[in-house]
Design a protein around this motif. Structure first.
Motif, PDB file in Angstrom:
ATOM      1  N   VAL A 143       4.906  34.009  14.192  1.00 17.48           N
ATOM      2  CA  VAL A 143       3.895  33.834  13.157  1.00 17.48           C
ATOM      3  C   VAL A 143       3.266  32.453  13.326  1.00 17.48           C
ATOM      4  CG1 VAL A 143       3.420  33.836  10.678  1.00 17.48           C
ATOM      5  CG2 VAL A 143       5.291  35.241  11.583  1.00 17.48           C
ATOM      6  N   ASP A 144       1.942  32.397  13.275  1.00 19.46           N
ATOM      7  CA  ASP A 144       1.266  31.103  13.280  1.00 19.46           C
ATOM      8  C   ASP A 144       1.834  30.232  12.165  1.00 19.46           C
ATOM      9  OD1 ASP A 144      -1.223  29.302  13.843  1.00 19.46           O
ATOM     10  OD2 ASP A 144      -1.300  29.716  11.683  1.00 19.46           O
ATOM     11  N   GLY A 145       2.183  28.989  12.480  1.00 17.51           N
ATOM     12  CA  GLY A 145       2.850  28.146  11.504  1.00 17.51           C
ATOM     13  C   GLY A 145       2.059  27.929  10.233  1.00 17.51           C
ATOM     14  N   ARG A 146       0.752  27.714  10.363  1.00 16.13           N
ATOM     15  CA  ARG A 146      -0.076  27.491   9.182  1.00 16.13           C
ATOM     16  C   ARG A 146      -0.176  28.755   8.328  1.00 16.13           C
ATOM     17  NH1 ARG A 146      -3.232  22.801   9.036  1.00 16.13           N
ATOM     18  NH2 ARG A 146      -2.673  21.399  10.751  1.00 16.13           N
ATOM     19  N   THR A 147      -0.206  29.899   8.986  1.00 11.58           N
ATOM     20  CA  THR A 147      -0.192  31.155   8.240  1.00 11.58           C
ATOM     21  C   THR A 147       1.115  31.309   7.472  1.00 11.58           C
ATOM     22  OG1 THR A 147      -1.649  32.216   9.849  1.00 11.58           O
ATOM     23  CG2 THR A 147      -0.315  33.661   8.463  1.00 11.58           C
ATOM     24  N   ALA A 148       2.224  30.917   8.093  1.00 15.00           N
ATOM     25  CA  ALA A 148       3.522  31.009   7.428  1.00 15.00           C
ATOM     26  C   ALA A 148       3.579  30.101   6.206  1.00 15.00           C
ATOM     27  CB  ALA A 148       4.635  30.647   8.412  1.00 15.00           C
ATOM     28  N   VAL A 149       3.047  28.889   6.329  1.00 17.22           N
ATOM     29  CA  VAL A 149       3.026  27.960   5.189  1.00 17.22           C
ATOM     30  C   VAL A 149       2.192  28.543   4.047  1.00 17.22           C
ATOM     31  CG1 VAL A 149       2.223  25.696   4.419  1.00 17.22           C
ATOM     32  CG2 VAL A 149       3.425  25.907   6.599  1.00 17.22           C
ATOM     33  N   ARG A 150       1.009  29.051   4.359  1.00 17.26           N
ATOM     34  CA  ARG A 150       0.141  29.620   3.327  1.00 17.26           C
ATOM     35  C   ARG A 150       0.798  30.828   2.668  1.00 17.26           C
ATOM     36  NH1 ARG A 150      -4.163  33.631   3.320  1.00 17.26           N
ATOM     37  NH2 ARG A 150      -5.636  33.165   1.627  1.00 17.26           N
TER      38      ARG A 150
END
Length: 289
Positions: A143-150
């Motif tokens: 998973v793209d890290g920024r997507t995971a954070v969001r």
């Protein structure tokens, strides 16, 4: 030569569970690891229990002076790590025997990822499972890290789990300044989020750890403080990553967090007695959410 993985344990008054925790680390099927334990001025039998492991060549024992809370000891023990990858395990949680094997394999398959996480079981003071395979909130594979954070912000929850079910790239953890204790109840998710803003997450399907509940983590009195910490974290993530976390994400996440707080109160009423059965309540960690 340094080991591939450092498992670090910030111990504080964990005498009731610490021996079991350390034995679960030493029983790993993956063997290229070191175990570093820092005792944060415990006043129970934690030092005596640690002495039992002093002659194991895989184990290094450290001490941390009193003060500074969980953040100080988490950073103290992590900064002593030498491995490429680091896993922090609080002194009352457990690793399943294949935890390092499966999570290192995930890093090998995705060598540019910065973090791997897995589901975990939730256990009571006696080690009995309360909830099985909790975590991830729909995150799967790479998973793209920024997507995971969001995604975590929007769900108002720490989808990644406690440190026992997370393996981090140590260099990236150092780049973001180590473990962040502000807000105080969010030291794990606050740190994961900063790491994931720099790279991708990989999840594995196996249940690799067990997180132990205690009444000190789930009391009704703490619920308001925990909710305030979640809202604080959401605002901070929007500030440092506005391209990834919007104001609408924060509003939605804060609402979801409020609903989860209500669910926690019900959970505590149902399982509070099982949490209080421990001889010594867990400490040296940020309360769970």
């Amino acid at each position: 030569m340094s080991t591939r993985v450092s498992v670090v344990v910030p111990a504080y008054n964990n005498a009731a569970f610490l021996r079991e925790t350390l034995l679960s680390v030493l029983a790993q099927t993956y063997t290229d690891f070191e175990l570093v334990v820092a005792d944060h001025a415990s006043v129970d039998d934690t030092p005596q229990i640690l002495a039992e492991f002093a002659h194991d060549p895989r184990v290094r024992l450290l001490s941390t002076p009193a003060g500074g809370g969980a953040e100080r000891n988490w950073n103290r023990v992590t900064q002593a790590a030498t491995g490429e990858l680091v896993k922090l395990v609080c002194g009352d949680d457990l690793l399943r025997p294949t935890a390092l094997e499966h999570q290192v394999a995930a890093f090998d398959a995705h060598p540019d990822a910065v973090m791997v996480c897995s589901p975990r079981d939730m256990i009571d003071a006696t080690g009995k499972v309360i909830v099985r395979r909790r975590g991830l909130g729909g995150l799967s594979g790479r998973v793209d890290g920024r997507t995971a954070v969001r995604t975590a912000v929007r769900q108002g929850a720490n989808l990644f789990g406690e440190p026992c079910c997370v393996l981090l790239r140590r260099s990236t953890l150092a780049e973001v300044g180590g473990w962040h204790g502000d807000p105080g109840y969010m030291i794990d998710q606050a740190t994961y989020s900063r790491v994931l803003l720099r790279g991708d997450l990989v999840t594995t399907p196996h249940t690799e750890a067990a997180f132990r509940f205690s009444d000190t983590q789930w009391s009704v009195e703490l619920a308001g403080q925990q909710s305030a910490s979640i809202a604080h974290l959401h605002r901070e993530l929007q500030r440092i990553a506005p391209e990834s976390v919007s104001a609408a994400d924060v509003r939605r996440g804060n609402l979801m967090a409020s609903l989860r707080t209500a669910q926690r109160r019900v959970f505590y009423l149902a399982f509070g007695r099982r949490m209080r059965s421990a001889a010594t309540p867990p400490a040296g960690r940020a309360p769970a959410r």
